[in-house]
Scaffold this motif. Sequence first.
Motif, PDB file in Angstrom:
ATOM      1  N   LYS A  37      -7.047 -13.215  -1.913  1.00  0.00           N
ATOM      2  CA  LYS A  37      -6.530 -12.517  -3.089  1.00  0.00           C
ATOM      3  C   LYS A  37      -6.596 -11.014  -2.838  1.00  0.00           C
ATOM      4  N   TYR A  38      -5.580 -10.293  -3.301  1.00  0.00           N
ATOM      5  CA  TYR A  38      -5.523  -8.842  -3.166  1.00  0.00           C
ATOM      6  C   TYR A  38      -5.641  -8.232  -4.564  1.00  0.00           C
ATOM      7  N   ILE A  39      -6.813  -7.696  -4.854  1.00  0.00           N
ATOM      8  CA  ILE A  39      -7.059  -7.099  -6.167  1.00  0.00           C
ATOM      9  C   ILE A  39      -6.816  -5.591  -6.060  1.00  0.00           C
ATOM     10  N   PRO A  40      -5.877  -5.037  -6.831  1.00  0.00           N
ATOM     11  CA  PRO A  40      -5.571  -3.608  -6.706  1.00  0.00           C
ATOM     12  C   PRO A  40      -6.696  -2.723  -7.226  1.00  0.00           C
ATOM     13  N   LEU A  41      -6.945  -1.642  -6.510  1.00  0.00           N
ATOM     14  CA  LEU A  41      -7.860  -0.585  -6.942  1.00  0.00           C
ATOM     15  C   LEU A  41      -7.060   0.712  -6.947  1.00  0.00           C
ATOM     16  N   THR A  42      -6.901   1.309  -8.120  1.00  0.00           N
ATOM     17  CA  THR A  42      -6.103   2.526  -8.257  1.00  0.00           C
ATOM     18  C   THR A  42      -7.007   3.752  -8.284  1.00  0.00           C
ATOM     19  N   LYS A  43      -6.394   4.906  -8.249  1.00  0.00           N
ATOM     20  CA  LYS A  43      -7.158   6.153  -8.357  1.00  0.00           C
ATOM     21  C   LYS A  43      -7.954   6.175  -9.658  1.00  0.00           C
ATOM     22  N   ASP A  44      -7.354   5.657 -10.731  1.00  0.00           N
ATOM     23  CA  ASP A  44      -8.031   5.670 -12.027  1.00  0.00           C
ATOM     24  C   ASP A  44      -9.169   4.659 -12.092  1.00  0.00           C
ATOM     25  N   SER A  45      -8.990   3.501 -11.471  1.00  0.00           N
ATOM     26  CA  SER A  45     -10.033   2.472 -11.565  1.00  0.00           C
ATOM     27  C   SER A  45     -11.133   2.657 -10.531  1.00  0.00           C
ATOM     28  N   MET A  46     -10.798   3.207  -9.373  1.00  0.00           N
ATOM     29  CA  MET A  46     -11.753   3.290  -8.271  1.00  0.00           C
ATOM     30  C   MET A  46     -12.983   4.110  -8.621  1.00  0.00           C
TER      31      MET A  46
END
Length: 497
Positions: A107-116
């Motif tokens: 699974k590829y779970i996205p990590l964004t600038k806002d969430s990271m």
Amino acid sequence: MSLKSFGAKIFASYIAGKIKKWADNPLETQQKVFEKLIDAAQYTNFGNDHHFDKIKTHQDFVKHVPIRDYEALKPYVDKMVAGEADVLWPGKPLYFAKTSGTTSGVKYIPLTKDSMKTHPNSARNAILSYIAETGNTSFVDGKMIFLQGSPIMTEKNGIKLGRLSGIVAHYVPNYLQKNRLPSLETNCIEDWEHKVDKIVEETIDQDMTLIGGIPPWVQMYYERLIQKSGKTVGELFKNYQLFVYGGVNYEPYRRKLEDLIGRSVDSIELYPASEGFFAFQDSQTEKGMLLQLDNGIFYEFIKADEFFNENPTRITIKDVQLDVNYVMIISTTAGLWAYNIGDTVIFTSLKPYRVMVSGRIKHFISAFGEHVIGKEVEQAMLEASAGTDIKVTEFTVAPQVAPQSGLPYHEWMIEFENEGMGDLNAFAKALDTSLQAQNSYYFDLIEGKVLQPLKITRVAKDGFNEYMKSQGKLGGQNKIPRLSNDRKIADLLAVKQ
């Protein structure tokens, strides 16, 4: 007091004040998060597909955005993995956290600038909350270690891929870098057993004051330290004061780990996942972890008993109750919308909102309608072990639906630390009594002679580690499910006796 300790105490007081401000205004805080999420993602593919321009209230959100798990969200994620922008969240993710899926493979779970940024900040705030409450800062001058996955990452269409713990390792603040162990070279070792041996070499003569990781793998680290030195962990690390953990309930491991240390140490529980950092223990005296309401995550909850209904009721924190088992649904700044992470939680406090993880919605036993959950089997193990010489290394539970003779039963696969222990029949009876007291459905099935009392099957020494190794899941963030509704794990463990 060192300059670093003095600075930590001032910073802790500042952060504690900020946390109190949003914790004292939970509904307003969550409403702001909800509005910011909807506004930010209005023009994404997902926002357009789900009429975000028409969403003003939670009721609107429920109407337009159905609950999804990873499989249902995968068509959108696949577009992001292929390099498309503005799919679930504006722009492209900074990373994809790779996790193991049961039906979808990786699974590829996205990590964004806002969430990271919320991941390292939440871990930091957990420790600062501890400092603010206890006044203890002396550990900040010693060495610290977090047993975690490799920080090595690969790349796919310009986006870096890695395990969450390895990604977060790149965000350790500069003021902790000199205190941090192990070395980057050791941290990059993929083979877990080899990695633990190298970590032992690098830390055995250091002034370790804080150790973090998932309890069963920290246990392996402790045991290797003792094998190499002949001393308890507490004798080796005289200033060891704080254990930071997450991933599994510490209580089934506490007794064993404290025996290995030779004394008790304070502990902080974290609730991180690839999908978000949800909660941390903010108090040494109160039960549960503070739900992170100001972390770019909007929470919904569904009663676990109703989750598989056709249209289960979705509620916000406004309507949750104490001691009810809920499935937690999240919407985040990483672009996960009405997303079922699979965890179940129970609220231990509503002022402020604190939770404890009770299990996984897919990890239960209900072969006969009993719906036994992880929290119940862990509590049974704690109660049955109390006041005995029996020491349990690891365990899992599965139904035995078609025994060779007699009624069906729950089979407890247990690896014991000590061979010459007490009465195993009495131990099994104590486990069963506790489980009946906690779960009325299970009680009725036993009383009605639908099930017979549970049976214990002993697992050979290191049997659980061998099983995890055979599945490619030894160490890191991996953990054994406490229970399952089939016999896939139990049958493999039985073969290894």
